[in-house]
Design an enzyme around this catalytic site. Sequence first.
Site, PDB file in Angstrom:
ATOM      1  N   THR A 164      12.204 -36.045   3.897  1.00 56.08           N
ATOM      2  CA  THR A 164      13.162 -35.938   2.780  1.00 56.08           C
ATOM      3  C   THR A 164      12.401 -35.434   1.551  1.00 56.08           C
ATOM      4  O   THR A 164      11.212 -35.722   1.407  1.00 56.08           O
ATOM      5  CB  THR A 164      13.740 -37.345   2.480  1.00 56.08           C
ATOM      6  OG1 THR A 164      14.593 -37.698   3.547  1.00 56.08           O
ATOM      7  CG2 THR A 164      14.495 -37.405   1.170  1.00 56.08           C
TER       8      THR A 164
ATOM      9  N   ARG B 135      27.001 -40.465   9.834  1.00 56.01           N
ATOM     10  CA  ARG B 135      26.129 -41.368   9.058  1.00 56.01           C
ATOM     11  C   ARG B 135      25.645 -40.697   7.768  1.00 56.01           C
ATOM     12  O   ARG B 135      25.224 -39.549   7.761  1.00 56.01           O
ATOM     13  CB  ARG B 135      24.938 -41.761   9.933  1.00 56.01           C
ATOM     14  CG  ARG B 135      23.944 -42.705   9.263  1.00 56.01           C
ATOM     15  CD  ARG B 135      22.782 -41.961   8.664  1.00 56.01           C
ATOM     16  NE  ARG B 135      21.750 -42.870   8.163  1.00 56.01           N
ATOM     17  CZ  ARG B 135      20.762 -42.489   7.362  1.00 56.01           C
ATOM     18  NH1 ARG B 135      20.664 -41.237   6.985  1.00 56.01           N
ATOM     19  NH2 ARG B 135      19.868 -43.349   6.943  1.00 56.01           N
TER      20      ARG B 135
ATOM     21  N   GLY C 207      23.040 -41.489   4.422  1.00 57.27           N
ATOM     22  CA  GLY C 207      21.986 -42.414   3.980  1.00 57.27           C
ATOM     23  C   GLY C 207      22.051 -42.693   2.492  1.00 57.27           C
ATOM     24  O   GLY C 207      23.104 -42.557   1.848  1.00 57.27           O
TER      25      GLY C 207
ATOM     26  N   THR D  48      12.667 -42.148  -0.645  1.00 56.04           N
ATOM     27  CA  THR D  48      12.591 -41.648   0.729  1.00 56.04           C
ATOM     28  C   THR D  48      12.233 -42.807   1.640  1.00 56.04           C
ATOM     29  O   THR D  48      11.339 -43.588   1.320  1.00 56.04           O
ATOM     30  CB  THR D  48      11.553 -40.526   0.885  1.00 56.04           C
ATOM     31  OG1 THR D  48      11.386 -40.278   2.293  1.00 56.04           O
ATOM     32  CG2 THR D  48      10.203 -40.865   0.275  1.00 56.04           C
TER      33      THR D  48
HETATM   34  N1  ASP Z   1      16.306 -41.757   3.114  1.00 53.26           N
HETATM   35  C1  ASP Z   1      16.706 -40.761   4.065  1.00 53.26           C
HETATM   36  C2  ASP Z   1      17.944 -41.239   4.772  1.00 53.26           C
HETATM   37  O1  ASP Z   1      17.998 -42.394   5.148  1.00 53.26           O
HETATM   38  C3  ASP Z   1      15.677 -40.418   5.076  1.00 53.26           C
HETATM   39  C4  ASP Z   1      14.254 -40.293   4.581  1.00 53.26           C
HETATM   40  O2  ASP Z   1      13.994 -40.396   3.394  1.00 53.26           O
HETATM   41  O3  ASP Z   1      13.360 -40.058   5.401  1.00 53.26           O
HETATM   42  O4  ASP Z   1      18.825 -40.463   5.010  1.00 53.26           O
END
Ligand code: ASP
Length: 353
Positions: free
Chosen positions: A214, A242, A244, A265
């Site tokens: 991310t 989904r 996030g 992240t």
């Molecule tokens: N936070 C992001 C999500 O859950 C994923 C990530 O940061 O790696 O979509």
Amino acid sequence: MKRLLFLIAFLWSVSLLAQQTVTAVQPPSGKYVLVIHGGAGTISKGQVTPALEKRYHEALNKALLTGSAILEKGGKALDAVEATVRVLEDDPLFNAGKGAVFTAEGINELDAAIMDGATLAAGSVAGVRTIRNPITAARAVMERSEHVLLAGRGAEAFAAQQGLEIVDPAYFYTPERWESLQRAKKRDSLAHLAAPNHTASLVSEQQRKDRYGTVGAVALDQHGHLAAATSTGGMTNKKWGRVGDAPIIGSGTYANDKTVAISCTGWGEYYLRLVMAKSISDRMEFGQQSLQYAADEMIMKQLPALGGDGGLIAVDKQGNMALPFCTEGMYRGYIRRESSTGPVQKATAIFKE
Ligand code: ASP
């Protein structure tokens, strides 16, 4: 009477003009900060070849230089974070824009958010499949619609109507992410065989492995304004639409000139439940905690205590930075200057120090 009214009107316009002149002549402070991340996760020295490590540093540096060129000229934190995140979205190394991870259906669904600390204006998009730079779509939602969050097909229609670049979904494909989807699917089915009820530990191991990349940027500009931006493909093998934490204002992304700008992240479900970014801002505003203390409490204690992991980047109104993470590594970097005569400081890193 007429003369009195005229005098009042005259004095009022003079005072307005004086106020405007004061704002206009306020010189830029010369001080700015830009902090970026390219995701936190299972990133260990052994997994990354020296050549790949070099590529990551180059990509982070390119993003830093793009954003700081705007801040250096006295430009807005908001413009800097958008431009920085666009560079990272266009780079297939990161899980955002081109190079995003795949859903269980084998498509890319992207989330992004941006927030202006000066006005608390915010915009985000979720689950979009055809917008080349989701962060620019998020900004368009913020500035050209009356909404904060647009999702799916509606967000794509809005972006097209606003003249943003629309691409074929195949644009986001990279063989590396496709392979990690296949690995994730295999692990998923093995986990099913081993534990039909999906024990938490098996699921978490599977999710932990294929999730990183991310991207995000936070900035303090020379006028004392803060902004934050985050963009992601989410989690490999995600299902059922989904979404996030990244596009949820206050969880994965938040900026407020009174406190701090934050981009997160990590395992999004836990960031959502902890309302991560706003919790840190509240600790600072109402609990008088320092940025470092508040960020460490949330990332190093509360997040693992719940079973999650990840990191974040933050810059507060004084220009203090925090980049905590409780994973093996986090792609990260910063560029800053204390005053117009001070030196520019810049660094990028991947692993724990
Ligand atoms: N936070 C992001 C999500 O859950 C994923 C990530 O940061 O790696 O979509």
